[in-house]
Scaffold this motif. Structure first.
Motif, PDB file in Angstrom:
ATOM      1  N   VAL A 147     -21.492   1.497   5.157  1.00  0.00           N
ATOM      2  CA  VAL A 147     -21.645   2.087   6.668  1.00  0.00           C
ATOM      3  C   VAL A 147     -20.868   3.466   6.954  1.00  0.00           C
ATOM      4  N   LEU A 148     -19.690   3.209   6.701  1.00  0.00           N
ATOM      5  CA  LEU A 148     -18.800   4.423   6.979  1.00  0.00           C
ATOM      6  C   LEU A 148     -18.997   5.471   5.985  1.00  0.00           C
ATOM      7  N   ALA A 149     -19.352   5.162   4.759  1.00  0.00           N
ATOM      8  CA  ALA A 149     -19.596   6.241   3.719  1.00  0.00           C
ATOM      9  C   ALA A 149     -20.924   7.208   4.216  1.00  0.00           C
ATOM     10  N   ALA A 150     -22.174   6.180   4.752  1.00  0.00           N
ATOM     11  CA  ALA A 150     -23.135   6.832   5.284  1.00  0.00           C
ATOM     12  C   ALA A 150     -22.980   7.700   6.459  1.00  0.00           C
ATOM     13  N   VAL A 151     -22.278   7.092   7.389  1.00  0.00           N
ATOM     14  CA  VAL A 151     -22.070   8.026   8.636  1.00  0.00           C
ATOM     15  C   VAL A 151     -21.282   9.105   8.358  1.00  0.00           C
ATOM     16  N   ALA A 152     -20.302   9.081   7.283  1.00  0.00           N
ATOM     17  CA  ALA A 152     -19.468  10.173   6.939  1.00  0.00           C
ATOM     18  C   ALA A 152     -20.295  11.231   6.196  1.00  0.00           C
ATOM     19  N   ALA A 153     -21.233  10.893   5.485  1.00  0.00           N
ATOM     20  CA  ALA A 153     -22.217  11.723   4.706  1.00  0.00           C
ATOM     21  C   ALA A 153     -22.986  12.659   5.550  1.00  0.00           C
ATOM     22  N   LYS A 154     -23.513  11.991   6.567  1.00  0.00           N
ATOM     23  CA  LYS A 154     -24.331  12.646   7.718  1.00  0.00           C
ATOM     24  C   LYS A 154     -23.465  13.572   8.564  1.00  0.00           C
ATOM     25  N   GLY A 155     -22.158  12.858   8.778  1.00  0.00           N
ATOM     26  CA  GLY A 155     -21.370  13.527   9.830  1.00  0.00           C
ATOM     27  C   GLY A 155     -20.674  14.812   9.286  1.00  0.00           C
ATOM     28  N   VAL A 156     -20.604  14.841   8.141  1.00  0.00           N
ATOM     29  CA  VAL A 156     -20.077  16.315   7.528  1.00  0.00           C
ATOM     30  C   VAL A 156     -20.980  17.295   7.717  1.00  0.00           C
ATOM     31  N   LYS A 157     -22.164  17.081   7.614  1.00  0.00           N
ATOM     32  CA  LYS A 157     -23.165  18.305   8.011  1.00  0.00           C
ATOM     33  C   LYS A 157     -22.846  18.694   9.514  1.00  0.00           C
ATOM     34  N   GLU A 158     -22.830  17.595  10.177  1.00  0.00           N
ATOM     35  CA  GLU A 158     -22.870  18.119  11.579  1.00  0.00           C
ATOM     36  C   GLU A 158     -21.276  18.624  12.034  1.00  0.00           C
ATOM     37  N   LEU A 159     -20.236  18.060  11.365  1.00  0.00           N
ATOM     38  CA  LEU A 159     -19.118  18.775  11.994  1.00  0.00           C
ATOM     39  C   LEU A 159     -18.807  20.041  11.573  1.00  0.00           C
ATOM     40  N   THR A 160     -19.486  20.460  10.285  1.00  0.00           N
ATOM     41  CA  THR A 160     -19.444  21.829   9.627  1.00  0.00           C
ATOM     42  C   THR A 160     -19.882  22.657  10.745  1.00  0.00           C
ATOM     43  N   GLY A 177     -34.148   4.115   4.201  1.00  0.00           N
ATOM     44  CA  GLY A 177     -34.123   5.464   4.880  1.00  0.00           C
ATOM     45  C   GLY A 177     -32.778   5.619   5.521  1.00  0.00           C
ATOM     46  N   SER A 178     -32.861   6.491   6.489  1.00  0.00           N
ATOM     47  CA  SER A 178     -31.527   6.913   7.125  1.00  0.00           C
ATOM     48  C   SER A 178     -31.225   5.726   8.241  1.00  0.00           C
ATOM     49  N   ILE A 179     -29.816   5.792   8.311  1.00  0.00           N
ATOM     50  CA  ILE A 179     -29.060   4.983   9.236  1.00  0.00           C
ATOM     51  C   ILE A 179     -29.275   5.568  10.788  1.00  0.00           C
ATOM     52  N   PHE A 180     -29.588   6.683  10.773  1.00  0.00           N
ATOM     53  CA  PHE A 180     -29.877   7.225  11.998  1.00  0.00           C
ATOM     54  C   PHE A 180     -31.186   7.274  12.558  1.00  0.00           C
ATOM     55  N   ASP A 181     -32.232   6.879  11.763  1.00  0.00           N
ATOM     56  CA  ASP A 181     -33.235   6.449  12.082  1.00  0.00           C
ATOM     57  C   ASP A 181     -33.604   5.575  13.455  1.00  0.00           C
ATOM     58  N   GLY A 182     -32.942   4.864  13.598  1.00  0.00           N
ATOM     59  CA  GLY A 182     -32.928   4.137  14.813  1.00  0.00           C
ATOM     60  C   GLY A 182     -32.601   4.662  16.034  1.00  0.00           C
ATOM     61  N   LEU A 183     -32.124   6.003  16.077  1.00  0.00           N
ATOM     62  CA  LEU A 183     -31.979   6.651  17.147  1.00  0.00           C
ATOM     63  C   LEU A 183     -33.109   7.234  17.705  1.00  0.00           C
ATOM     64  N   ILE A 184     -34.212   7.450  16.949  1.00  0.00           N
ATOM     65  CA  ILE A 184     -35.391   8.010  17.283  1.00  0.00           C
ATOM     66  C   ILE A 184     -36.544   6.928  16.999  1.00  0.00           C
ATOM     67  N   GLY A 185     -36.323   5.883  16.662  1.00  0.00           N
ATOM     68  CA  GLY A 185     -37.336   4.956  16.396  1.00  0.00           C
ATOM     69  C   GLY A 185     -37.776   4.008  17.671  1.00  0.00           C
ATOM     70  N   VAL A 218     -12.075  20.395  13.186  1.00  0.00           N
ATOM     71  CA  VAL A 218     -11.274  20.881  11.927  1.00  0.00           C
ATOM     72  C   VAL A 218     -10.708  19.175  11.558  1.00  0.00           C
ATOM     73  N   ALA A 219     -10.171  18.435  12.103  1.00  0.00           N
ATOM     74  CA  ALA A 219      -9.595  17.273  11.755  1.00  0.00           C
ATOM     75  C   ALA A 219     -10.606  16.258  11.454  1.00  0.00           C
ATOM     76  N   ARG A 220     -11.621  16.016  12.442  1.00  0.00           N
ATOM     77  CA  ARG A 220     -12.626  15.076  12.110  1.00  0.00           C
ATOM     78  C   ARG A 220     -13.469  15.604  10.723  1.00  0.00           C
ATOM     79  N   LEU A 221     -13.608  16.706  10.575  1.00  0.00           N
ATOM     80  CA  LEU A 221     -14.392  17.090   9.212  1.00  0.00           C
ATOM     81  C   LEU A 221     -13.654  17.015   8.080  1.00  0.00           C
ATOM     82  N   GLU A 222     -12.318  17.164   8.085  1.00  0.00           N
ATOM     83  CA  GLU A 222     -11.431  16.908   6.921  1.00  0.00           C
ATOM     84  C   GLU A 222     -11.515  15.462   6.685  1.00  0.00           C
ATOM     85  N   LEU A 223     -11.262  14.611   7.618  1.00  0.00           N
ATOM     86  CA  LEU A 223     -11.490  13.166   7.426  1.00  0.00           C
ATOM     87  C   LEU A 223     -12.779  12.685   6.948  1.00  0.00           C
ATOM     88  N   LEU A 224     -13.906  12.879   7.542  1.00  0.00           N
ATOM     89  CA  LEU A 224     -15.254  12.477   7.036  1.00  0.00           C
ATOM     90  C   LEU A 224     -15.475  13.037   5.665  1.00  0.00           C
TER      91      LEU A 224
END
Length: 302
Positions: free
Chosen positions: A171-184, A6-14, A155-161
């Motif tokens: 873990v970093l790859a998964a956080v970045a994949a989710k974070g790109v949508k948020e930072l956009t 599942g998503s590594i973000f699941d723990g935030l609402i579980g 702008v800087a964090r989105l380019e990084l992620l």
């Protein structure tokens, strides 16, 4: 990451939703995720890198949360609160990853305190132990100030992620994949308001120019590379911020051009000061507010 986990973000609402405060029984946010450190990567360096990215998100989230009930209207109040929550979610995962990679980063706590690793790092470190960029910690100003700050940061964090999605660390790859949508969304929200203020009234333009003048000198730190970032970039784990400098400039130049705002004079590059624990005098009061309850009741549950 596989669907089995599942998503590594699941723990935030579980788990038990009746407890949402420091010292509760949150499930480990990295439960079920492969936290093996990639071969050839120093555990301490990976932990340090995660602290950098996690602290950026945590401190920026704290500043944005201070806008609750203070935005110009309800819609923007909710937008800023949601952006703060996005960054808080990123911070929680990144701080947990730091502790999983190297438990040595955890601060000493009273014996028997049931404090999750990410909470320990958020609430029991002093200012000099934080590794966030200084742009995130300066006090809030007016609405133009939050727009400019979020634009530069996102702008800087989105380019990084976007580049970090290819990290060899799971873990970093998964956080970045989710974070790109948020930072956009964060970037686009800030850019739209930047344009609105620039083309609005004389007063809105004056306030925007003032905020830009105050915050632009802090931009170089967002694209300055710390030795840890450079070392991990060679292994494929990290992204050296200097590598995104041109892309960051390009996006900001587009926003400035369409808004009719001249590009400010570049700030004097003084290196990644915040990454070395060198902060403004504003971080300590921010941490005092953020940490007061946790430090007063280190074993508290509610």
């Amino acid at each position: 990451m596989s669907d089995d986990h599942g998503s590594i973000f699941d723990g935030l609402i579980g788990g038990d939703s009746s407890q949402w405060a420091f010292g509760t029984d949150f499930e480990d946010p990295l439960a079920g995720v492969d936290t093996t450190v990639p071969e050839g990567v120093a555990h301490a360096e990976l932990a340090a890198y995660c602290l950098m990215l996690g602290d950026d998100a945590l401190i920026m989230s704290q500043r944005l949360s201070e806008w609750c009930s203070r935005a110009p209207d309800l819609e923007e109040d909710i937008a800023l609160a949601n952006i703060a929550l996005d960054l808080l979610g990123q911070a929680r995962l990144l701080l947990a990853r730091a502790a999983a990679a190297d438990p040595g980063v955890l601060p000493a706590l009273p014996e028997g305190s049931p404090v999750p690793a990410e909470d320990a790092l958020a609430f029991f470190r002093d200012a000099g132990e934080f590794r966030n960029v200084r742009l995130a910690e300066v006090p809030n100003g007016d609405f133009a100030h939050v727009v400019v700050r979020l634009l530069l940061f996102s702008v800087a964090r989105l380019e990084l992620l976007e580049r970090l999605r290819a990290s060899t660390d799971t873990v970093l790859a998964a956080v970045a994949a989710k974070g790109v949508k948020e930072l956009t969304y964060h970037r686009d929200w800030a850019a739209r308001w930047f344009l609105t203020l620039a083309r609005g009234t004389e007063e809105s333009r004056r306030r925007l120019d003032t905020a830009l003048g105050a915050l632009w000198p802090l931009l170089p730190e967002l694209v300055a590379t710390h030795p840890v970032e450079l070392s991990l970039a060679r292994t494929g784990v990290a992204v050296a911020p200097a590598a995104i400098g041109a892309a960051v400039d390009d996006v900001l130049d587009q926003v400035l051009a369409v808004s009719g705002v001249p590009r400010p004079e570049p700030g004097a590059p003084d290196g990644p000061a915040g990454r070395h624990g060198l902060h403004t005098g504003h971080l300590e009061p921010l941490l005092a507010d953020m940490q007061v309850v946790a430090r007063a009741h280190p074993g508290g549950r509610w």
